[in-house]
Design an enzyme around this catalytic site. Structure first.
Site, PDB file in Angstrom:
ATOM      1  N   GLU A 138     -33.768   5.676 -92.622  1.00 15.06           N
ATOM      2  CA  GLU A 138     -34.973   5.521 -93.438  1.00 15.06           C
ATOM      3  C   GLU A 138     -34.652   4.520 -94.536  1.00 15.06           C
ATOM      4  O   GLU A 138     -33.694   4.713 -95.286  1.00 15.06           O
ATOM      5  CB  GLU A 138     -35.356   6.839 -94.116  1.00 15.06           C
ATOM      6  CG  GLU A 138     -35.914   7.910 -93.226  1.00 15.06           C
ATOM      7  CD  GLU A 138     -36.282   9.133 -94.069  1.00 15.06           C
ATOM      8  OE1 GLU A 138     -36.755   8.952 -95.216  1.00 15.06           O
ATOM      9  OE2 GLU A 138     -36.068  10.248 -93.595  1.00 15.06           O
ATOM     10  N   ASP A 188     -40.322  11.660-106.055  1.00 16.58           N
ATOM     11  CA  ASP A 188     -38.888  11.440-105.953  1.00 16.58           C
ATOM     12  C   ASP A 188     -38.156  11.953-107.180  1.00 16.58           C
ATOM     13  O   ASP A 188     -38.646  11.869-108.303  1.00 16.58           O
ATOM     14  CB  ASP A 188     -38.587   9.946-105.777  1.00 16.58           C
ATOM     15  CG  ASP A 188     -39.097   9.410-104.451  1.00 16.58           C
ATOM     16  OD1 ASP A 188     -39.077  10.175-103.474  1.00 16.58           O
ATOM     17  OD2 ASP A 188     -39.523   8.244-104.397  1.00 16.58           O
TER      18      ASP A 188
END
EC number: 4.2.1.20
Length: 267
Positions: free
Chosen positions: A47, A58
């Site tokens: 990824e 995040d």
């Protein structure tokens, strides 16, 4: 149209070990050496993060990596160029590992949806994971991705109800991505040392309501945690721990060396 690399991968009877990496972190020029190091160390899928200035989902590790990547000039177009070079073996050994781009809607929209997908495929990208794009609002996006031959992955969380798990499973092209905890990435709150009952029950529930494979991420840091996630899911994603491990590197070569050593320790 050739079969997508991710589609080929999930057909294999194996548990997956997936890396999340932020391009050009921690130093400019690190991406291609790191991709080669991960491939040589047995990664199944990579990824690549698309850095965004306001990554709401995040944790601090990925936020810091994103800000550093942006300061190093990383943007959507430069990521496509890095993937293209990786696929052609320019600056590294030829990368044949499936590559998934993970990032938020805004950069994709700013680039232009169809242009983004066309350029992604041309570069050698295999799939997309857009955390802030709900499946209920993404039928057109999914149709366009299918047209371009891109795999689309959607997120499942511990509070996702069964009917929505089934919807996500049906809309994800090859597999779904389960968040192991209801938290931001890389917080380390995943209590797999004692195999937390709630996580086990959650992933069993996901298994009951899915037909396709699913992988699990967030908080996975070592071989023991990878193994325990493999018992409950079809793959484990390691991201923040990888970024933390390479964060002190001063050169692209050192970054690749640290990435390889860490990745081998997970197998």
């Amino acid at each position: 149209m050739k079969e997508n690399r991710i589609t080929r991968l999930v057909k294999q009877d194996k548990k997956l070990l997936i890396a999340y990496y932020m391009p050009e972190f921690p130093v400019p020029g690190a991406t291609l050496p790191v991709l080669e190091a991960l491939q040589e160390s047995g990664v199944d899928l990579i990824e690549l993060g698309m850095p965004y200035s306001d990554p709401i989902g995040d944790g601090s590790v990925i936020q810091d990596a994103a800000h550093k990547a942006i300061s190093h000039g990383v943007h959507v177009g430069s990521i496509f160029e890095l993937v293209r070079r990786a696929r052609n073996g320019e600056g590294c050994k030829k990368i044949t590992t499936p590559i998934l781009l993970m990032g938020y809607c805004n950069p994709l929209i700013a680039y232009g949806g169809d242009c983004f997908m066309a350029d992604a495929v041309k570069a050698g990208v295999d799939g997309l994971l857009i955390p802030d794009l709900p499946p209920e609002e993404s039928e057109d996006f999914l149709e366009r991705a299918k047209h371009f031959g891109l795999s689309v992955i959607y997120l499942i969380s511990p509070v996702t109800p069964p009917d929505r798990i089934e919807l996500i499973d049906s809309m994800s092209t090859d597999f779904s991505y389960c968040l192991a905890v209801n938290a931001t990435t890389g917080t380390g709150k995943l209590d797999v040392a004692g195999m937390d009952e709630k996580i086990a029950e959650y992933l069993k529930r996901v298994r009951q309501h899915t037909k396709k494979k699913f992988v699990v991420g967030f908080g996975i840091k070592d071989r023991e945690r990878v193994r325990k996630m493999w018992e409950l899911a079809d793959g484990a994603v390691v991201g923040s721990a990888l970024l933390q491990h390479v964060a002190t590197a001063k050169t692209p070569e050192e970054t690749a060396e640290l990435a390889a050593g860490f990745w081998k320790s997970l197998r």
